[in-house]
Design an enzyme around this catalytic site. Structure first.
Site, mmCIF file in Angstrom:
data_model
loop_
_atom_site.group_PDB
_atom_site.id
_atom_site.type_symbol
_atom_site.label_atom_id
_atom_site.label_comp_id
_atom_site.label_asym_id
_atom_site.label_seq_id
_atom_site.Cartn_x
_atom_site.Cartn_y
_atom_site.Cartn_z
ATOM 1 N N ASN A 22 78.053 63.700 4.939
ATOM 2 C CA ASN A 22 78.058 62.709 3.883
ATOM 3 C C ASN A 22 79.518 62.461 3.415
ATOM 4 O O ASN A 22 80.214 63.122 3.408
ATOM 5 C CB ASN A 22 77.439 63.464 2.733
ATOM 6 C CG ASN A 22 75.921 63.820 2.850
ATOM 7 O OD1 ASN A 22 75.247 63.201 3.777
ATOM 8 N ND2 ASN A 22 75.508 65.044 2.407
ATOM 9 N N GLN A 82 77.919 62.527 -0.817
ATOM 10 C CA GLN A 82 78.714 63.732 -0.562
ATOM 11 C C GLN A 82 79.088 64.054 -2.226
ATOM 12 O O GLN A 82 79.356 63.315 -3.012
ATOM 13 C CB GLN A 82 80.236 63.075 -0.202
ATOM 14 C CG GLN A 82 81.491 64.221 -0.290
ATOM 15 C CD GLN A 82 82.491 63.808 0.455
ATOM 16 O OE1 GLN A 82 82.828 62.545 0.933
ATOM 17 N NE2 GLN A 82 83.550 64.817 0.474
ATOM 18 N N SER A 83 78.933 65.279 -2.458
ATOM 19 C CA SER A 83 78.925 65.900 -3.863
ATOM 20 C C SER A 83 80.231 66.668 -4.145
ATOM 21 O O SER A 83 80.462 67.202 -5.194
ATOM 22 C CB SER A 83 77.773 66.637 -4.090
ATOM 23 O OG SER A 83 77.558 67.760 -3.096
ATOM 24 N N HIS A 114 82.950 68.333 4.801
ATOM 25 C CA HIS A 114 82.098 69.471 5.480
ATOM 26 C C HIS A 114 81.076 68.727 5.948
ATOM 27 O O HIS A 114 80.606 67.695 5.997
ATOM 28 C CB HIS A 114 81.760 70.202 3.984
ATOM 29 C CG HIS A 114 80.830 69.370 2.968
ATOM 30 N ND1 HIS A 114 81.613 68.604 2.353
ATOM 31 C CD2 HIS A 114 79.690 69.343 2.675
ATOM 32 C CE1 HIS A 114 80.659 68.045 1.410
ATOM 33 N NE2 HIS A 114 79.537 68.408 1.544
#
Length: 115
Positions: A88, A95-96, A101
């Site tokens: 992401n 993407q958080s 990653h």
């Protein structure tokens, strides 16, 4: 990037525990605390790179290493019938955590489109 460490940097530094399943000089892999499949592993570089959009030409070897690590882990985890690798990128990409990653998901049939 702000001066505050991401949760992934804290894991790399040993400040937060994680269920680490693989580690080498360049990356770390651990089970996701909120798994979306029977197998859900995160593979992160130890180098702080906010997202895939921040990769440089000089990161080519690292990027390749991350992909090869995902493939190696998939084999070790018995995902012979298939798996999905997701990266992401950015807020709208889901993407958080602002640390590159790769998600390795498997252990069940993964349908398309994902969402």
């Amino acid at each position: 990037m702000s001066g505050e460490k991401t949760i992934f940097k804290k894991i790399i530094d040993g400040e937060i525990p994680a269920d680490i399943i693989y580690e080498d000089d360049l990356c770390l892999a651990f089970n996701d605390v909120n798994p979306q499949a029977p197998v859900h592993v995160l593979v992160i570089p130890k180098q702080e790179i906010p997202s895939m959009a921040h990769l440089q030409d000089s990161d080519q070897a690292l990027a390749g290493h991350l992909l090869l690590t995902v493939a190696k882990l998939a084999k070790q985890l018995g995902l012979d019938s298939g798996y999905r690798t997701i990266v992401n990128t950015g807020k709208e990409g889901g993407q958080s955590v602002d640390h590159l990653h790769l998600h390795l998901l498997g252990g069940r049939s993964l349908h398309w489109p994902p969402g």
